[in-house]
Design an enzyme around this catalytic site. Structure first.
Site, PDB file in Angstrom:
ATOM      1  N   SER A   1      -9.866   2.586 -17.338  1.00 52.90           N
ATOM      2  CA  SER A   1     -11.122   2.445 -16.548  1.00 52.90           C
ATOM      3  C   SER A   1     -11.356   1.084 -16.395  1.00 52.90           C
ATOM      4  CB  SER A   1     -12.258   3.219 -17.341  1.00 52.90           C
ATOM      5  OG  SER A   1     -13.485   2.941 -16.595  1.00 52.90           O
TER       6      SER A   1
ATOM      7  N   TYR B   1     -18.030   4.366 -24.551  1.00 52.44           N
ATOM      8  CA  TYR B   1     -17.016   4.746 -23.468  1.00 52.44           C
ATOM      9  C   TYR B   1     -16.278   3.203 -23.187  1.00 52.44           C
ATOM     10  CZ  TYR B   1     -15.001   6.169 -19.036  1.00 52.44           C
ATOM     11  OH  TYR B   1     -14.028   6.535 -17.991  1.00 52.44           O
TER      12      TYR B   1
END
Length: 288
Positions: free
Chosen positions: A169, A182
């Site tokens: 990501s 995350y």
């Protein structure tokens, strides 16, 4: 949440992965489905791995068994073999069983797409994250890919060939407020990619990472990640989407098909000398 099947956006057919076997995790919906269908359309047989159920501690519905079956049906529509496998990437024995199934059915594994992941529990400052929340995020988003690589790596080393694509990501490259777990997991996945690439390079097993930006929740693949991030932040979805669009130099959310096409290139022999790379599909977001 509805499990009603939807028709996918048009996918280009071809033979770029003809004769290859690919394992895709998190395949029930979203980017996983997009990658799986794109690979199938290019001739790959696919093993589709997903938890296909709920995960305690994750505050939103995950992909379901019916969604996983629908992904398999969509892939089979291209004339390839498609096997759905319900497995938890937190369970090394289940991961090894899924890989063993692929080898038993097809004799080899040419491609692994590590896509399974969660975006929440999130939405709070670092000191408010509980240890259980922290461990859950790392167990799925970082240790999950490591388990898959652990199981597939041995097979690919014996073959002296293979391509591993880790879906990280932009959170693996920059920070995001209130998403410490995350961000830490995705940064770790980028590091794992680079280390594994060096481990396997002499054996012609390639390991690369994709770092998508904010991906549009395309109903054709039943994506909902952006909506769940908005929910974690307690922000209306439309407002959240507009915020991300304004932050994108190309003024648009990322299409799941664009990420799948990048994964296809990394999976194919066209990228035979590409390993240890971290490729962004983010509309220029991380260049700012």
């Amino acid at each position: 949440m509805t499990d009603a099947p939807t028709r996918p956006a048009p996918v280009v057919t071809g033979d770029r992965l003809a004769g290859k076997t690919a394992i895709v995790t998190g395949a029930a919906r979203g980017l996983g489905r997009s990658c799986a269908v794109t690979f199938a359309a290019q001739g790959a047989d696919v093993v589709l791995v997903d938890l296909a159920g709920e995960l305690p501690g994750v505050p939103y519905p995950l992909g379901s068994a019916s969604q996983l079956a629908h992904t398999a049906d969509l892939c089979a529509g291209y004339g390839v073999a498609a096997y759905p496998v319900e497995a938890d990437v937190r369970d090394l024995a289940a991961v090894r069983a899924a890989v063993a199934l692929a080898v038993a059915r097809f004799g080899r594994v040419d491609v692994l797409v590590n896509n399974a992941g969660i975006a929440a529990p999130s939405g709070k400052p670092t000191h408010e994250i509980t240890e259980a929340e922290w461990q859950l995020m790392l167990d799925v988003d970082l240790s999950g890919p490591w388990r898959m690589i652990s199981a597939v790596g041995e097979v690919m080393c014996r073959q002296r060939a293979g391509s591993i694509v880790n879906v990280a990501s932009t959170a693996g490259l920059v920070g995001y407020r209130h998403f410490a777990g995350y961000v830490a997991a995705k940064h770790g996945l980028v590091g794992l990619t680079r280390a594994a690439a060096l481990d396997y390079a002499p054996l012609r097993v390639r390991v690369n990472a994709l770092c998508p930006g904010s991906v549009r929740d395309d109903p054709h693949v039943e994506g909902r990640m952006l909506a769940e991030i908005a929910r974690s932040l307690e922000v209306p979805v439309a407002e959240h989407e507009e915020t991300f669009v304004q932050a994108q130099p190309m003024n648009a959310l990322i299409e799941p098909g664009a990420v799948a096409q990048a994964a296809l290139w990394l999976a194919s022999d066209e990228s035979a000398q590409v390993t240890g790379s971290v490729i962004t599909v983010d509309g220029g977001f991380t260049t700012r």
